[in-house]
Design a protein around this motif. Structure first.
Motif, PDB file in Angstrom:
ATOM      1  N   UNK A 170       1.823  14.319  -4.378  1.00  0.00           N
ATOM      2  CA  UNK A 170       1.912  13.653  -3.078  1.00  0.00           C
ATOM      3  C   UNK A 170       0.730  14.034  -2.181  1.00  0.00           C
ATOM      4  N   UNK A 171       0.415  15.315  -2.163  1.00  0.00           N
ATOM      5  CA  UNK A 171      -0.704  15.789  -1.342  1.00  0.00           C
ATOM      6  C   UNK A 171      -2.014  15.209  -1.846  1.00  0.00           C
ATOM      7  N   UNK A 176      -6.542  11.574  -1.029  1.00  0.00           N
ATOM      8  CA  UNK A 176      -7.433  10.553  -1.576  1.00  0.00           C
ATOM      9  C   UNK A 176      -7.549   9.359  -0.620  1.00  0.00           C
ATOM     10  N   UNK A 177      -6.405   8.935  -0.082  1.00  0.00           N
ATOM     11  CA  UNK A 177      -6.422   7.828   0.875  1.00  0.00           C
ATOM     12  C   UNK A 177      -7.152   8.228   2.152  1.00  0.00           C
ATOM     13  N   UNK A 184     -15.112   5.334   5.290  1.00  0.00           N
ATOM     14  CA  UNK A 184     -15.386   4.029   5.896  1.00  0.00           C
ATOM     15  C   UNK A 184     -15.573   4.165   7.408  1.00  0.00           C
ATOM     16  N   UNK A 185     -14.791   5.031   8.040  1.00  0.00           N
ATOM     17  CA  UNK A 185     -14.897   5.215   9.490  1.00  0.00           C
ATOM     18  C   UNK A 185     -16.261   5.787   9.869  1.00  0.00           C
ATOM     19  N   UNK A 218      -7.939  -0.619   5.332  1.00  0.00           N
ATOM     20  CA  UNK A 218      -7.758  -0.096   3.965  1.00  0.00           C
ATOM     21  C   UNK A 218      -6.516  -0.711   3.324  1.00  0.00           C
ATOM     22  N   UNK A 219      -5.432  -0.760   4.066  1.00  0.00           N
ATOM     23  CA  UNK A 219      -4.198  -1.312   3.519  1.00  0.00           C
ATOM     24  C   UNK A 219      -4.300  -2.822   3.355  1.00  0.00           C
TER      25      UNK A 219
END
Length: 309
Positions: A170-171, A176-177, A184-185, A218-219
């Motif tokens: 999960x971490x 990664x996301x 990108x930011x 991103x989503x």
């Protein structure tokens, strides 16, 4: 004035035909002979008509089955290429999980089975897309992209990983996301700084705005990047949004993509332009407390003159 007929096409078919067109166009650049509707034309050709053209009335255009055969071959070829590329993606994910989570030999064998099943399912879906043997094109694309994005992989790993390994998984996914969004930011922040030269304080204030914007984008673009990875592999994850915005709009387009819609019409182009204008307004509004009026005006002009992102 007669109304323009509406185009009926499924999303899956449109994406597949677009990919075939791009592939075929690239191959055609290297050929010295011109091809028209699947028939090779050579200078001063005087060969008599054969096949579907034989017996056709003068001036008429008989159907050419060879075109359907060529399209079918390209469909199968493209699907096979996509299956290979998707397999590479699964392999990269599997190896990373084995290393990052420290899997045992038995866990690795079970993980092999998980990705073998997911690979087989994806192959069936891509083959169904290539042959047109599917129902709802939008649902089909959603299934394909979900597999490529490793959605529901956690459920497959439950029972294989320990509680500690699941926590680490999960971490890992969250980091990664977050890393992708942050990259990108910072790219957007650098572009703004190059245009208007920000102060250190403005940079600190603008970064959260761009992180929030990149997170939303991103989503929105996740399925488009997943689909692009079938051609470009891991490079699709880092592509600038301007390269995939058209595909992203198509995948998220309202109005029943599996039903009737007029893709490429003036109404459709107006809709895309309106969406882009609203996006730019949102960006400018969020930066209103960070930039001065001159900076805002220059940044708006830059966004409006750039390809949609």
């Amino acid at each position: 004035m007669p109304m323009k007929p509406q185009v009926t096409i499924s999303l899956a078919t449109l994406l597949l035909l677009s990919a075939i067109f791009i592939t075929y166009s690239r191959n055609s650049r290297d050929k010295s002979q011109a091809t028209v509707s699947g028939e090779t034309k050579t200078p001063n050709s005087s060969s008599p008509s054969t096949g579907a053209d034989a017996g056709a009335a003068p001036g008429s255009r008989a159907p050419r089955p060879v075109v359907d055969e060529r399209v079918r071959q390209e469909q199968e070829k493209l699907a096979a290429q996509w299956i290979v590329e998707a397999g590479k993606g699964f392999s990269r994910t599997q190896k990373a999980l084995e290393i990052d989570l420290g899997l045992s030999s038995d866990q690795k064998k079970q993980l092999d089975q998980v990705f073998a099943r997911r690979s087989e399912t994806l192959s069936e879906l891509l083959s169904s897309m290539a042959t047109g043997d599917h129902g709802d094109g939008k649902a089909l694309i959603a299934e394909i992209c979900a597999l490529i994005r490793n959605k529901d992989l956690r459920e497959d790993l439950t029972g294989i990983l320990t509680a500690e390994q699941l926590e680490a998984f999960d971490a890992r996914e969250q980091k990664k996301t977050g890393d992708t969004v942050e990259a990108h930011a910072y790219r957007d922040l650098a572009a703004l700084n190059e245009l208007v030269t920000l102060t250190p304080a403005q940079k600190n204030q603008a970064l959260p705005v761009f992180i929030d914007q990149a997170s939303t984008r991103y989503e929105e673009e996740a399925d488009a990047r997943a689909f692009m990875s079938l051609t470009y592999g891991p490079l699709a994850a880092t592509m600038d949004s301007s390269y995939i915005r058209g595909l992203s709009n198509l995948l998220t387009m309202d109005g029943g993509l599996s039903g009737d819609f007029e893709y490429g019409s003036q109404d459709h182009q107006n809709q895309i332009a309106q969406q882009e204008a609203e996006r730019i307004d949102g960006v400018i509004e969020r930066l209103g407390e960070v930039l001065d009026d001159d900076q805002l005006a220059r940044y708006r002009e830059h966004l409006e003159s750039s390809p949609p992102k």
